[in-house]
Design an enzyme around this catalytic site. Structure first.
Site, PDB file in Angstrom:
ATOM      1  N   HIS A 219       0.837  -1.195   0.000  1.00 21.35           N
ATOM      2  CA  HIS A 219       0.000   0.000   0.000  1.00 21.35           C
ATOM      3  C   HIS A 219       0.874   1.247   0.000  1.00 21.35           C
ATOM      4  O   HIS A 219       1.788   1.382   0.811  1.00 21.35           O
ATOM      5  CB  HIS A 219      -0.879  -0.048   1.255  1.00 21.35           C
ATOM      6  CG  HIS A 219      -2.019   0.898   1.244  1.00 21.35           C
ATOM      7  ND1 HIS A 219      -2.421   1.597   2.365  1.00 21.35           N
ATOM      8  CD2 HIS A 219      -2.871   1.275   0.262  1.00 21.35           C
ATOM      9  CE1 HIS A 219      -3.468   2.351   2.075  1.00 21.35           C
ATOM     10  NE2 HIS A 219      -3.760   2.176   0.804  1.00 21.35           N
TER      11      HIS A 219
ATOM     12  N   GLU B 102       0.870  -0.410  -4.830  1.00 26.73           N
ATOM     13  CA  GLU B 102      -0.284   0.470  -4.981  1.00 26.73           C
ATOM     14  C   GLU B 102       0.173   1.914  -4.883  1.00 26.73           C
ATOM     15  O   GLU B 102       0.937   2.272  -3.975  1.00 26.73           O
ATOM     16  CB  GLU B 102      -1.316   0.143  -3.891  1.00 26.73           C
ATOM     17  CG  GLU B 102      -2.633   0.887  -4.036  1.00 26.73           C
ATOM     18  CD  GLU B 102      -2.693   2.171  -3.215  1.00 26.73           C
ATOM     19  OE1 GLU B 102      -3.661   2.932  -3.379  1.00 26.73           O
ATOM     20  OE2 GLU B 102      -1.764   2.426  -2.407  1.00 26.73           O
TER      21      GLU B 102
ATOM     22  N   ASP C 236      -0.824   6.373  -5.789  1.00 26.82           N
ATOM     23  CA  ASP C 236      -1.923   7.348  -5.789  1.00 26.82           C
ATOM     24  C   ASP C 236      -1.593   8.520  -6.708  1.00 26.82           C
ATOM     25  O   ASP C 236      -0.667   9.293  -6.419  1.00 26.82           O
ATOM     26  CB  ASP C 236      -2.142   7.866  -4.372  1.00 26.82           C
ATOM     27  CG  ASP C 236      -2.450   6.745  -3.395  1.00 26.82           C
ATOM     28  OD1 ASP C 236      -3.528   6.162  -3.491  1.00 26.82           O
ATOM     29  OD2 ASP C 236      -1.583   6.452  -2.536  1.00 26.82           O
TER      30      ASP C 236
ATOM     31  N   HIS D 128      -0.741  10.789  -2.084  1.00 24.97           N
ATOM     32  CA  HIS D 128      -1.991  10.257  -1.536  1.00 24.97           C
ATOM     33  C   HIS D 128      -2.959  11.362  -1.146  1.00 24.97           C
ATOM     34  O   HIS D 128      -4.135  11.351  -1.522  1.00 24.97           O
ATOM     35  CB  HIS D 128      -1.713   9.370  -0.324  1.00 24.97           C
ATOM     36  CG  HIS D 128      -2.954   8.810   0.295  1.00 24.97           C
ATOM     37  ND1 HIS D 128      -3.679   9.485   1.258  1.00 24.97           N
ATOM     38  CD2 HIS D 128      -3.610   7.647   0.075  1.00 24.97           C
ATOM     39  CE1 HIS D 128      -4.730   8.764   1.598  1.00 24.97           C
ATOM     40  NE2 HIS D 128      -4.711   7.642   0.902  1.00 24.97           N
TER      41      HIS D 128
ATOM     42  N   GLU E  61     -10.405   6.925 -17.244  1.00 29.52           N
ATOM     43  CA  GLU E  61      -9.978   6.927 -18.650  1.00 29.52           C
ATOM     44  C   GLU E  61      -8.633   7.624 -18.833  1.00 29.52           C
ATOM     45  O   GLU E  61      -7.853   7.272 -19.739  1.00 29.52           O
ATOM     46  CB  GLU E  61     -11.037   7.553 -19.549  1.00 29.52           C
ATOM     47  CG  GLU E  61     -11.412   8.994 -19.239  1.00 29.52           C
ATOM     48  CD  GLU E  61     -12.566   9.127 -18.258  1.00 29.52           C
ATOM     49  OE1 GLU E  61     -13.294  10.139 -18.368  1.00 29.52           O
ATOM     50  OE2 GLU E  61     -12.738   8.245 -17.394  1.00 29.52           O
TER      51      GLU E  61
END
Length: 314
Positions: free
Chosen positions: A56, A84, A86, A99, A164
């Site tokens: 994370h 992961e 952000d 994040h 997208e």
């Protein structure tokens, strides 16, 4: 004069120096999926799968900030893991890894990320998990996608970047083999699939009703990985239902045993037992704040013969 064939490698080296500083290359545990079909095969559920970690925010800890390429390398120097991350827009329309919507917690800057240009953000330095200022700077999504090739798979969350746009970045960098997109709704799943039928998505699948909706959405399960929950679900049949469709299951530990361990409420042995318990209940991937600790707990499960072993390298 430098010959043209050497220009690109030299520029790549200079970019690494600017981001990381001078240091010895780390020996990394890699997950190597070279193209979209290999990525789909890697995430296809098989009984002989090798459980692994999704770190994370890249696996931050003391000395290593979240959403930082140096931190990614530190995590991979200890264990194989997907990472992961952000993404957020800058004032001038670039995409950086951050994040929070604001800079205060994780950098020596203040205010909103979206109120600063990329050039302004480049002047800031990142803080580690203890609030200490490091020498590392904010990376862009473009840099992360290029860095990850041959090393690992990036899991790109949403924040303020539409699905997208994130999918378009994956296509732009020809990163369908080393990046997946988190899609939170059926509409986003369809939008991503319209951008590219090669992109794999992490989708919400904690209840039988959600699985039924995914069945009808028109996107094949080979493009989907089920995020089950941050806790063990009440209906544990969701694991077998997702597995029967040929997809892997993700369980989060960041909001339960990771927090308990960091607060001193459980021991290291109890933390390890907690990770193994998640796998016993059906998790194939553990999304953990403590990427290195969870990787160590799962290492013994990664030693057996498996059709997935070819993707794990050091």
């Amino acid at each position: 004069m430098l010959k043209s064939k050497y220009i690109i490698p030299v520029l790549a080296l200079l970019m690494q120096v600017l981001i990381f500083g001078f240091r010895e290359p780390a020996k990394l545990h890699t997950i190597s999926t070279g193209n979209a079909q290999e990525l789909k095969d890697f995430f296809k559920y098989t009984p002989d799968r090798l459980p692994f970690v999704s770190a994370h925010r890249g696996g931050p800890r003391k000395g290593f900030p979240e959403n930082c390429i140096a931190t990614f390398e530190n995590t991979l120097s200890h264990c194989p893991a997907t990472l992961e991350i952000d993404p957020r827009f800058t004032k001038d329309g670039k995409i950086v890894l951050m994040h929070d919507a604001t800079l205060d917690r994780t950098t020596n800057g203040t205010g909103k990320v979206a109120d600063h240009t990329l050039a302004e953000l480049r002047k800031l330095r990142l803080k580690d998990t203890e609030g200490n200022l490091t020498r590392f700077t904010i990376p862009t999504l473009d840099e992360a996608l290029e860095w990850a090739k041959g090393k690992t798979i990036l899991v790109i969350d949403a924040k303020d970047v539409p699905v997208e746009v994130r999918a378009g970045k994956v296509v732009e960098h020809k990163a369908e083999g080393n990046a997946i997109i988190i899609a939170y709704s059926i509409d986003d799943i369809k939008k991503c699939y319209q951008v590219s039928k090669d992109i794999v998505m992490e989708v919400m699948a904690s209840k039988p009703q959600q699985i039924a909706e995914l069945d009808k959405c028109g996107v094949p399960w080979e493009n989907l990985i089920g995020f089950v929950s941050h806790d063990l679900p009440e209906d544990k049949t969701v694991f077998s239902e997702i597995h029967q469709r040929g997809s892997m299951c993700i369980l989060g530990s960041s909001r339960n045993i990771d927090r308990q361990f960091m607060a001193g409420k459980i021991t290291a042995a109890e933390l390890e037992a907690g990770y193994l318990n998640l796998v016993r209940h059906g998790a194939d991937i553990i999304e953990a704040d403590l990427g290195i600790e969870s990787g160590a707990a799962l290492s013994a499960l990664q030693q057996g013969a498996s059709s997935k072993a070819k993707y794990f390298r050091k």
